[in-house]
Design a protein around this motif. Structure first.
Motif, PDB file in Angstrom:
ATOM      1  N   UNK A 275       7.254  -0.656 -11.272  1.00  0.00           N
ATOM      2  CA  UNK A 275       7.242  -0.100 -12.629  1.00  0.00           C
ATOM      3  C   UNK A 275       7.293   1.429 -12.575  1.00  0.00           C
ATOM      4  N   UNK A 276       6.533   2.019 -11.678  1.00  0.00           N
ATOM      5  CA  UNK A 276       6.510   3.470 -11.517  1.00  0.00           C
ATOM      6  C   UNK A 276       7.877   3.992 -11.078  1.00  0.00           C
ATOM      7  N   UNK A 277       8.445   3.392 -10.048  1.00  0.00           N
ATOM      8  CA  UNK A 277       9.726   3.848  -9.494  1.00  0.00           C
ATOM      9  C   UNK A 277      10.860   3.681 -10.506  1.00  0.00           C
ATOM     10  N   UNK A 278      10.823   2.618 -11.284  1.00  0.00           N
ATOM     11  CA  UNK A 278      11.892   2.362 -12.263  1.00  0.00           C
ATOM     12  C   UNK A 278      12.029   3.497 -13.268  1.00  0.00           C
ATOM     13  N   UNK A 279      10.930   4.205 -13.552  1.00  0.00           N
ATOM     14  CA  UNK A 279      10.994   5.297 -14.518  1.00  0.00           C
ATOM     15  C   UNK A 279      10.986   6.677 -13.844  1.00  0.00           C
TER      16      UNK A 279
ATOM     17  N   UNK B 268      12.567   9.780 -11.328  1.00  0.00           N
ATOM     18  CA  UNK B 268      13.906  10.344 -11.104  1.00  0.00           C
ATOM     19  C   UNK B 268      14.678   9.686  -9.958  1.00  0.00           C
ATOM     20  N   UNK B 269      13.976   9.174  -8.959  1.00  0.00           N
ATOM     21  CA  UNK B 269      14.657   8.550  -7.817  1.00  0.00           C
ATOM     22  C   UNK B 269      15.521   7.360  -8.238  1.00  0.00           C
ATOM     23  N   UNK B 270      15.139   6.675  -9.312  1.00  0.00           N
ATOM     24  CA  UNK B 270      15.879   5.487  -9.740  1.00  0.00           C
ATOM     25  C   UNK B 270      17.294   5.816 -10.209  1.00  0.00           C
ATOM     26  N   UNK B 271      17.518   7.052 -10.641  1.00  0.00           N
ATOM     27  CA  UNK B 271      18.842   7.439 -11.128  1.00  0.00           C
ATOM     28  C   UNK B 271      19.511   8.473 -10.221  1.00  0.00           C
ATOM     29  N   UNK B 272      18.889   8.771  -9.102  1.00  0.00           N
ATOM     30  CA  UNK B 272      19.385   9.814  -8.200  1.00  0.00           C
ATOM     31  C   UNK B 272      20.490   9.282  -7.286  1.00  0.00           C
ATOM     32  N   UNK B 273      21.272  10.223  -6.770  1.00  0.00           N
ATOM     33  CA  UNK B 273      22.227   9.902  -5.703  1.00  0.00           C
ATOM     34  C   UNK B 273      21.447   9.956  -4.395  1.00  0.00           C
TER      35      UNK B 273
ATOM     36  N   UNK C 151       0.849  -1.195   0.000  1.00  0.00           N
ATOM     37  CA  UNK C 151       0.000   0.000   0.000  1.00  0.00           C
ATOM     38  C   UNK C 151       0.881   1.240   0.000  1.00  0.00           C
ATOM     39  N   UNK C 152       0.647   2.118  -0.955  1.00  0.00           N
ATOM     40  CA  UNK C 152       1.399   3.375  -1.107  1.00  0.00           C
ATOM     41  C   UNK C 152       0.501   4.540  -0.728  1.00  0.00           C
ATOM     42  N   UNK C 153       1.037   5.465   0.090  1.00  0.00           N
ATOM     43  CA  UNK C 153       0.259   6.623   0.538  1.00  0.00           C
ATOM     44  C   UNK C 153       0.671   7.932  -0.125  1.00  0.00           C
ATOM     45  N   UNK C 154       1.680   7.938  -0.977  1.00  0.00           N
ATOM     46  CA  UNK C 154       2.129   9.170  -1.630  1.00  0.00           C
ATOM     47  C   UNK C 154       1.228   9.495  -2.818  1.00  0.00           C
ATOM     48  N   UNK C 155       0.772  10.743  -2.926  1.00  0.00           N
ATOM     49  CA  UNK C 155      -0.089  11.125  -4.039  1.00  0.00           C
ATOM     50  C   UNK C 155       0.592  10.850  -5.385  1.00  0.00           C
ATOM     51  N   UNK C 156      -0.146  10.220  -6.285  1.00  0.00           N
ATOM     52  CA  UNK C 156       0.363   9.962  -7.623  1.00  0.00           C
ATOM     53  C   UNK C 156       1.165   8.684  -7.762  1.00  0.00           C
ATOM     54  N   UNK C 157       1.545   8.062  -6.660  1.00  0.00           N
ATOM     55  CA  UNK C 157       2.293   6.797  -6.716  1.00  0.00           C
ATOM     56  C   UNK C 157       1.318   5.638  -6.560  1.00  0.00           C
TER      57      UNK C 157
END
Length: 126
Positions: A53-57, A59-64, A38-44
């Motif tokens: 699938x959402x996270x893979x695309x 910005x967090x996936x390529x962030x430091x 269960x995700x509580x963040x708006x839009x996720x």
């Protein structure tokens, strides 16, 4: 197992996952998230596969990701870190709250704040 033992085990699981994810392994989430996550963040999206699938695309996936602190209590693990997407200088201050059941993440909340100019925060963000 005591509540403290459970909290420490959950902390270790989340820390290993964070380390793998920060190294670029988005698929590590598959072994960390329960299928009915269960995700509580708006839009996720909720649900393990949709969230991955959402996270893979995202910005967090390529962030430091620079972890600052971790707090564990009972079935919750809280992480405070600096997220800096490629090409950005200041990035974001992030607090993730993960709820665990039987060694898997079942629920997530977060608080995200842009890191302002250093002159605006004389005591720092972290």
């Amino acid at each position: 197992m005591s509540e403290n033992d459970i909290a420490e085990r959950n902390k270790e699981i989340v820390l290993r996952g964070f380390s793998e994810f920060a190294a670029g392994n988005v698929e590590t989430l598959r072994g960390l998230l329960r299928e009915d996550f269960i995700e509580h963040s708006p839009g996720n999206p909720s649900g393990r596969d949709a969230f991955i699938e959402f996270v893979a695309s995202a910005p967090v996936a390529k962030a430091r990701l620079d972890l600052k602190r971790v707090i564990a209590e009972d079935d919750h693990v809280v992480m405070h870190y600096h997220l800096v997407p490629p090409g950005e200088e200041r990035g974001l201050a992030v607090v993730d709250i993960w709820r665990m059941v039987d060694g898997l993440i079942v629920e997530h909340w977060d608080v995200v704040q842009p890191v302002p100019d250093p002159g605006e925060i004389p005591n720092g963000m972290f």
